[in-house]
Design a protein around this motif. Structure first.
Motif, mmCIF file in Angstrom:
data_model
loop_
_atom_site.group_PDB
_atom_site.id
_atom_site.type_symbol
_atom_site.label_atom_id
_atom_site.label_comp_id
_atom_site.label_asym_id
_atom_site.label_seq_id
_atom_site.Cartn_x
_atom_site.Cartn_y
_atom_site.Cartn_z
ATOM 1 N N THR A 579 56.228 42.470 57.984
ATOM 2 C CA THR A 579 55.306 43.470 57.330
ATOM 3 C C THR A 579 54.650 42.986 56.299
ATOM 4 O OG1 THR A 579 57.054 44.571 56.367
ATOM 5 C CG2 THR A 579 56.429 45.402 58.758
ATOM 6 N N LEU A 580 53.469 43.276 55.738
ATOM 7 C CA LEU A 580 52.633 42.630 54.856
ATOM 8 C C LEU A 580 52.208 43.516 53.605
ATOM 9 C CD1 LEU A 580 50.400 40.498 57.310
ATOM 10 C CD2 LEU A 580 52.459 39.897 55.813
ATOM 11 N N ASP A 581 52.130 42.866 52.646
ATOM 12 C CA ASP A 581 51.295 43.490 51.334
ATOM 13 C C ASP A 581 49.996 43.071 51.856
ATOM 14 O OD1 ASP A 581 50.128 44.155 49.041
ATOM 15 O OD2 ASP A 581 50.884 42.386 47.873
ATOM 16 N N ARG A 582 49.202 44.358 51.784
ATOM 17 C CA ARG A 582 47.636 44.214 52.211
ATOM 18 C C ARG A 582 46.810 44.375 51.115
ATOM 19 N NH1 ARG A 582 47.584 49.227 55.995
ATOM 20 N NH2 ARG A 582 49.723 48.936 56.983
ATOM 21 N N GLY A 583 47.378 44.525 49.825
ATOM 22 C CA GLY A 583 46.866 44.984 48.698
ATOM 23 C C GLY A 583 45.491 44.511 48.304
ATOM 24 N N ARG A 584 44.807 45.099 47.483
ATOM 25 C CA ARG A 584 43.335 44.975 47.194
ATOM 26 C C ARG A 584 43.488 43.962 45.884
ATOM 27 N NH1 ARG A 584 40.044 49.071 48.580
ATOM 28 N NH2 ARG A 584 40.677 49.881 50.575
ATOM 29 N N LEU A 585 42.368 43.605 45.386
ATOM 30 C CA LEU A 585 42.075 42.637 44.136
ATOM 31 C C LEU A 585 42.817 43.346 42.946
ATOM 32 C CD1 LEU A 585 38.329 41.573 44.147
ATOM 33 C CD2 LEU A 585 40.206 40.514 45.128
ATOM 34 N N PRO A 586 43.500 42.479 42.207
ATOM 35 C CA PRO A 586 44.193 42.998 41.090
ATOM 36 C C PRO A 586 43.228 43.366 40.184
ATOM 37 C CG PRO A 586 44.311 40.567 41.166
ATOM 38 C CD PRO A 586 43.743 40.969 42.318
ATOM 39 N N GLU A 587 41.966 43.343 40.106
ATOM 40 C CA GLU A 587 41.119 43.656 38.989
ATOM 41 C C GLU A 587 39.542 43.998 39.833
ATOM 42 O OE1 GLU A 587 40.560 41.763 34.698
ATOM 43 O OE2 GLU A 587 39.153 40.737 36.150
ATOM 44 N N GLN A 588 39.449 45.257 39.839
ATOM 45 C CA GLN A 588 38.218 45.784 40.424
ATOM 46 C C GLN A 588 37.119 45.734 39.209
ATOM 47 O OE1 GLN A 588 38.180 46.583 43.747
ATOM 48 N NE2 GLN A 588 40.403 46.019 43.606
ATOM 49 N N ILE A 589 35.882 45.769 39.816
ATOM 50 C CA ILE A 589 34.634 45.817 39.117
ATOM 51 C C ILE A 589 34.596 47.218 38.556
ATOM 52 C CG2 ILE A 589 33.468 43.843 40.104
ATOM 53 C CD1 ILE A 589 31.805 45.922 41.664
ATOM 54 N N ASP A 590 33.992 47.516 37.492
ATOM 55 C CA ASP A 590 33.551 48.754 37.078
ATOM 56 C C ASP A 590 32.544 48.956 36.118
ATOM 57 O OD1 ASP A 590 34.559 47.620 34.637
ATOM 58 O OD2 ASP A 590 36.366 48.497 34.445
ATOM 59 N N ALA A 591 32.229 49.807 35.523
ATOM 60 C CA ALA A 591 30.970 49.822 34.765
ATOM 61 C C ALA A 591 31.059 48.852 33.614
ATOM 62 C CB ALA A 591 30.833 51.334 34.377
ATOM 63 N N ARG A 592 32.076 48.460 32.963
ATOM 64 C CA ARG A 592 32.091 47.602 31.832
ATOM 65 C C ARG A 592 32.044 46.418 32.379
ATOM 66 N NH1 ARG A 592 33.184 48.677 26.855
ATOM 67 N NH2 ARG A 592 34.385 46.940 26.478
ATOM 68 N N HIS A 593 32.508 46.049 33.324
ATOM 69 C CA HIS A 593 32.748 44.488 34.242
ATOM 70 C C HIS A 593 32.191 44.803 35.598
ATOM 71 C CE1 HIS A 593 35.905 44.689 31.100
ATOM 72 N NE2 HIS A 593 35.190 43.393 30.700
ATOM 73 N N PRO A 594 30.733 44.693 35.671
ATOM 74 C CA PRO A 594 30.287 45.240 37.003
ATOM 75 C C PRO A 594 30.112 43.976 37.952
ATOM 76 C CG PRO A 594 28.635 45.066 35.266
ATOM 77 C CD PRO A 594 29.924 44.816 34.797
ATOM 78 N N PHE A 595 30.545 42.704 37.543
ATOM 79 C CA PHE A 595 30.114 41.643 38.620
ATOM 80 C C PHE A 595 31.503 40.987 38.865
ATOM 81 C CE2 PHE A 595 25.910 41.369 36.898
ATOM 82 C CZ PHE A 595 25.019 40.872 38.074
ATOM 83 N N LEU A 596 31.674 40.340 39.979
ATOM 84 C CA LEU A 596 32.865 40.078 40.595
ATOM 85 C C LEU A 596 32.592 38.376 40.606
ATOM 86 C CD1 LEU A 596 35.604 40.503 41.643
ATOM 87 C CD2 LEU A 596 34.795 40.231 43.903
ATOM 88 N N LEU A 597 33.261 37.648 39.820
ATOM 89 C CA LEU A 597 33.289 36.321 39.487
ATOM 90 C C LEU A 597 34.113 35.554 40.631
ATOM 91 C CD1 LEU A 597 32.263 34.255 37.439
ATOM 92 C CD2 LEU A 597 34.644 34.179 36.890
ATOM 93 N N ILE A 598 33.701 34.770 41.181
ATOM 94 C CA ILE A 598 34.213 33.817 42.283
ATOM 95 C C ILE A 598 34.539 32.444 41.723
ATOM 96 C CG2 ILE A 598 34.579 33.003 44.758
ATOM 97 C CD1 ILE A 598 33.094 35.421 45.601
ATOM 98 N N THR A 599 35.563 31.857 41.656
ATOM 99 C CA THR A 599 35.650 30.565 41.330
ATOM 100 C C THR A 599 35.953 29.649 42.614
ATOM 101 O OG1 THR A 599 38.043 30.607 41.070
ATOM 102 C CG2 THR A 599 36.954 30.996 39.170
ATOM 103 N N GLY A 600 35.352 28.277 42.429
ATOM 104 C CA GLY A 600 35.656 27.308 43.586
ATOM 105 C C GLY A 600 35.408 25.775 43.010
ATOM 106 N N ARG A 601 34.727 25.068 43.851
ATOM 107 C CA ARG A 601 34.895 23.694 43.507
ATOM 108 C C ARG A 601 33.279 23.005 43.725
ATOM 109 N NH1 ARG A 601 39.872 20.723 45.574
ATOM 110 N NH2 ARG A 601 41.350 22.487 45.987
ATOM 111 N N LEU A 602 33.114 22.054 43.110
ATOM 112 C CA LEU A 602 31.824 21.032 43.374
ATOM 113 C C LEU A 602 32.141 20.218 44.478
ATOM 114 C CD1 LEU A 602 30.264 20.940 39.579
ATOM 115 C CD2 LEU A 602 29.731 22.637 41.280
ATOM 116 N N ARG A 603 31.120 19.718 44.920
ATOM 117 C CA ARG A 603 31.393 18.623 45.801
ATOM 118 C C ARG A 603 31.869 17.384 45.455
ATOM 119 N NH1 ARG A 603 25.935 16.068 48.339
ATOM 120 N NH2 ARG A 603 26.293 14.670 46.884
ATOM 121 N N ASP A 604 31.278 17.151 44.237
ATOM 122 C CA ASP A 604 31.724 15.489 43.698
ATOM 123 C C ASP A 604 32.820 15.403 42.466
ATOM 124 O OD1 ASP A 604 29.887 14.959 45.624
ATOM 125 O OD2 ASP A 604 28.045 14.490 44.310
ATOM 126 N N GLN A 605 33.152 16.520 42.180
ATOM 127 C CA GLN A 605 34.052 16.585 41.230
ATOM 128 C C GLN A 605 35.384 16.961 41.373
ATOM 129 O OE1 GLN A 605 33.500 15.530 37.969
ATOM 130 N NE2 GLN A 605 31.373 15.294 37.835
#
Ligand code: SF4
Length: 915
Positions: A579-605
């Protein structure tokens, strides 16, 4: 390199394996015994059959002198400059500090933080040191940041951390489910194999789950642009559909698994309709994905950091594995849940127990039986029982003062840990910080009290294990520079000193008396006997003779698919549904922090760029740090591409130029994880990320953070471009300049120091500030780069604070400084990179011209790094009617490593759409 000298030396080829990603491509290193001359793909290696991506192809170019640690260095006191010392003094002093802390505060007051880039032999000795000699389980690896959720997911479902698949399955699968993996650029050689299979069998399906229309998603038959962090919900809803439509294998479930009925009850409420608003996908799309999976004969799921780096990373992996267990599609050719490892030897770390939660031979530090088995093998009375701390916990304990000393090996936590401000503060508070690394200029080096110079790739011997459990030999091509030593040598020499300092020299002798790397390997292999990773009969000679082998290796043979008999690793042979923890993001966007930043990688680095960041060619595709934002979000705010934005999360901030990216959804941002103090004046990407962890895997939630974004008012810009004056050695001077500039550019709220390359490699410095910089500061910057003096051309408008200088040699521009007015920077950059004759543009040199005066000076992003083909060239060819085949034939793009193929396809589609 001096060719004449090289030519007198015998040139040989040494077979080894690439040290970047977990694919584990075989390489052939051309060497004269002193220099790494070239690296090519090993045609005999079963993983890549001669192919290499651009990172692998340029491995020899990373073998530079600037920044290398070549002597042990010690600081006389905190904050003082490093002083050179000798090995005996360094190791003796280190042993005294460790012994004193252990005697006063106990063994758990010290910790070891190592790397997924160490060799198996290095890992094993670090384990013996921590657990066998010091008596602590405080040993963890930066692989914790990468794939520890995959480990806990495999263990809880299959009973052991055993990857049930192999690369051959890519050729045999009829459906590829890529979840949280942008394999097209992060594991390019594997993705080429998927593309080749799809070309041969167009009916094969590719499903990609990613909030972003990544390079991988763009190639998919079905892209599920999921709401970030809702993967577990999606997999459960897909399973709901499979159950409802009788696409599960009830006989397999009954015979080979436990726990399905409890999960079946949980699934009842997880209808596609209920899950649809959570995942941001229509019910129809969820049903479609489930049906495609359920009707495939051989579905292969490939996942990576997008699932792992999550507060519910274990659940994500488990829910994906459930799809395979419920349909019985596991353990046979072409199918199964396949975790792709990010680091080259993360798997070796898992095997040797180089994580606080593991012991060598897949043993469990919480099991008394496992501990005593290992203690017996090592010839010591016992192993420590107290649980060890994991990566984030180690740094929390350093900050709290319960851990006093840390030994960091081949890792760069001051760049890669989340919530950097906290991590850096932890290093500041530590009583004793040892850094063992090949480089002395990483973000972590300023916090080290002692720096131990280590040999790096090409200079050391041992083994690595890739994502498909394949063990390859890593071989020495050149000796390490100066007094640098292999990591295992350093650990063993230190252990003998520590044994004496702790009053247990005999134990140290017993644990650490290895004459060679192979002796260590054989000792480690002994610990695997009777386990699921059995390799006790494997030797270096066998690997040299038979080539790379997969574990388990028994009766002289590798096993490609460990669960082919459907007997899993739990004692009853049955796999488990959870049985699983289906939880949501630990930090939700709100009026003060309205953008969700996603991190990832570049092709050549790669990672913190301590290696790739020294290779100008690897900046051609992504020359400068940017934050990517959807075009409509930029336009709606009246901003423009290139504007500097201030990103603030609840933990820190970062200033970066914005780039329009249609693949990023409105309301989201994308930021590459590579950028740190090496390239920026601020902390880097991880200033923004948060350090909460998955409760089971302890992997931090590095993928998302809520941020606010505002335009940054830094109107004063300075751009400096410089190429080397030495044609025989064009790169080392750039790296030296870059290192010298770093402390000075810390004075600017925004500074980017990057490399680039055309016909010539260059250093690019971009600075922004609210007012014109002090003359003195600007002069110091200029003189460091030899951009001051009467021989330079100069234009100055003091009333408007504009200063421009140009350095010209043999009718070519070799340096330019533009301060206060920088409109021409991009085409002047082309002129410097390409060695354009100055007579053709001399009269516009200091003109405030945004448009290049000559067509030749029009800048265009390089798409194919292997063949140096620009976006403009591709667009022109498409406009003239070229399709992919013709582009490949005429321009050569997409014909070497293929990493640019996703982008070529995208450009082709865009260009056709406007025709
Ligand atoms: S895919 Fe590239 S980085 Fe990864 S192992 Fe192969 S050559 Fe190295």
């Amino acid at each position: 390199m001096d060719r004449a000298v090289t030519n007198r030396r015998k040139i040989t080829e040494v077979k080894s394996v690439c040290c970047y990603c977990g694919t584990g491509c075989g390489v052939a290193i051309e060497t004269d015994g002193v220099n790494l001359l070239n690296v090519r793909g090993d045609p005999d290696h079963p993983v890549n059959r001669g192919q290499l991506c651009i990172k692998g192809q340029t491995l020899a170019a990373a073998h530079v002198r600037t920044g290398r640690a070549t002597r042990p260095l010690i600081r006389p006191k905190r904050g003082a400059a490093f002083q050179p010392t000798d090995w005996d003094t360094a190791l003796r002093l280190n042993a005294e500090r460790f012994a004193q802390i252990i005697a006063t505060h106990g063994p758990d007051a010290v910790a070891f933080y190592v790397s997924g880039q160490l060799l198996t032999e290095d890992y094993y000795l670090f384990n013996k040191l921590a657990r066998g000699l010091v008596g602590t389980n405080n040993i963890d690896s930066n692989s914790r940041l990468c794939m520890s959720s995959a480990v806990t997911a495999y263990k809880s479902t299959l009973g052991s951390d055993t990857v049930p698949c192999c690369y051959e399955d890519i050729d045999l699968a009829d459906l590829y489910l890529l979840a949280g993996s942008n394999a097209a650029i992060t594991h390019p050689i594997l993705f080429r194999r998927i593309e080749a299979a799809k070309n041969r069998h167009p009916e094969r399906q590719i499903l990609v789950i990613d909030p972003r229309r990544s390079e991988t998603a763009a190639y998919a038959d079905l892209h599920l642009a999921i709401q970030p962090g809702t993967d577990t919900f999606l997999f459960l809803a897909m399973l709901h559909v499979l159950v409802w439509e009788r696409m599960i294998d009830e006989a397999f479930i009954a015979t080979h698994t436990e726990g399905f009925e409890a999960l079946r009850r949980e699934l009842a409420e997880l209808t596609p309709g209920a899950v649809s608003p959570i995942c941001g996908l229509s019910p129809k799309t969820i049903v479609d994905a489930a049906r495609r999976f359920g009707s495939a004969q051989s579905p292969l799921s490939l996942w990576c950091q997008g699932l792992n780096q999550s507060i519910h990373g274990t659940s994500n992996g488990v829910a994906l594995i459930h799809l395979h267990l419920a349909t019985g599609k596991i353990g046979r050719p072409g199918m199964g849940p396949f975790s792709l490892t990010g680091q080259p030897n993360a798997m070796g770390g898992r095997e040797t127990g180089t994580m606080a939660t593991l012991l060598p031979g897949h043993r469990d530090p919480n099991s008394e039986k496992d501990r005593s088995e290992l203690a017996q093998l090592w010839g010591i009375p016992s192993l420590p029982e107290r649980p060890g701390k994991t990566a984030v916990e180690i740094f929390d304990a350093l900050a709290e003062g319960t851990i006093k000393a840390i030994w960091i090996a081949c890792a760069n936590p001051a760049h890669s840990l989340p919530h950097l401000e906290h991590a850096v503060e932890a290093l500041r508070r530590a009583e004793w910080v040892v850094l063992q690394d090949a480089w002395q200029d990483t973000e972590t080096a300023p916090f080290a009290d002692l720096l131990l110079p280590a040999a790096t790739w090409g200079e050391k011997e041992g083994t690595m294990t890739n994502s498909e459990r394949r063990i390859s030999r890593v071989c020495t091509a050149v000796p390490p520079p100066g007094e640098a030593k292999p990591d295992w040598w350093i650990v063993q020499a230190f252990a003998r000193h520590l044994g004496k300092a702790l009053g247990i020299p005999e134990r140290a002798e017993r644990l650490f008396s290895f004459p060679t790397e192979e002796a260590i390997f054989l000792d480690y292999a002994r610990t695997t006997a009777g386990t699921e990773i059995a390799i006790e009969t494997l030797t270096y000679a066998t690997l040299d003779q038979l080539g790379p082998q997969q574990w388990p290796f028994t009766s002289g043979q590798s096993q490609a698919r460990p669960f082919s008999d459907h007997r899993f690793s739990y004692p009853d042979g049955k796999a488990r549904f959870q049985t699983l923890d289906r939880g949501r993001l630990p930090e939700q966007i709100d009026a003060r922090h309205p953008f969700l930043l996603i991190t990832g990688r570049l092709r050549d680095q790669w990672h913190g760029m301590s290696r790739t960041g020294r290779i100008p060619q690897l900046f051609r595709h992504d020359p400068e740090p940017v934050v990517c934002m959807n075009r409509t979000d930029i336009e709606r705010r009246g901003w423009h591409e290139g504007d500097l934005l201030r990103l603030r999360s609840r933990r820190g901030e970062l200033i970066l130029p914005v780039a329009a990216a249609d693949e990023v959804r409105s309301g989201h941002l994308f930021l590459a994880m590579h950028w740190g103090r090496r390239s920026l004046s601020g902390e880097g990407s991880n200033a923004l990320t948060l350090a909460v962890t998955d409760p089971l895997s302890k992997q931090p939630h590095l993928k998302h953070a809520a941020v606010r974004v505002e335009k940054c008012n830094l109107p004063w810009r300075t751009v400096i471009l410089r190429r080397s004056d030495h044609p025989d050695n064009p790169i080392e001077p750039l790296l030296q300049w870059q290192a010298a500039l770093r402390p000075l550019v810390a004075n600017f709220p925004y500074a980017a120091l990057t490399l680039d390359e055309g016909r010539w490699p260059i250093l690019r410095v971009t600075l922004a500030h609210s007012t014109p910089p002090e003359d003195e500061l600007l002069e110091r910057l200029a003189s460091l780069l030899a951009l001051s003096g009467p021989e330079l051309l100069q234009y100055e408008d003091r009333s408007n604070h504009i200063l421009k200088r140009a350095r010209i040699a043999e009718r070519q521009l070799t340096g330019i400084l533009l301060s206060g007015e920088t409109a021409a920077a991009h085409w002047l950059c082309e002129a410097i990179k390409n060695g354009t004759q100055t007579d053709t543009f001399h009269r516009w040199l200091f003109a405030p011209l945004a448009e290049p005066p000559l067509a030749d000076l029009t800048s265009s992003r390089i798409v194919s790094n292997c063949r140096m083909v620009s976006e403009t060239a591709i667009r022109s060819a498409v406009a003239a009617g070229a399709d992919l085949e013709r582009l490949q034939a005429e321009l050569g793009c997409g014909t070497v490593c293929g990493s640019c193929l996703p982008e070529i396809r995208k450009i082709t589609l865009e260009a056709r759409a406007v025709q």
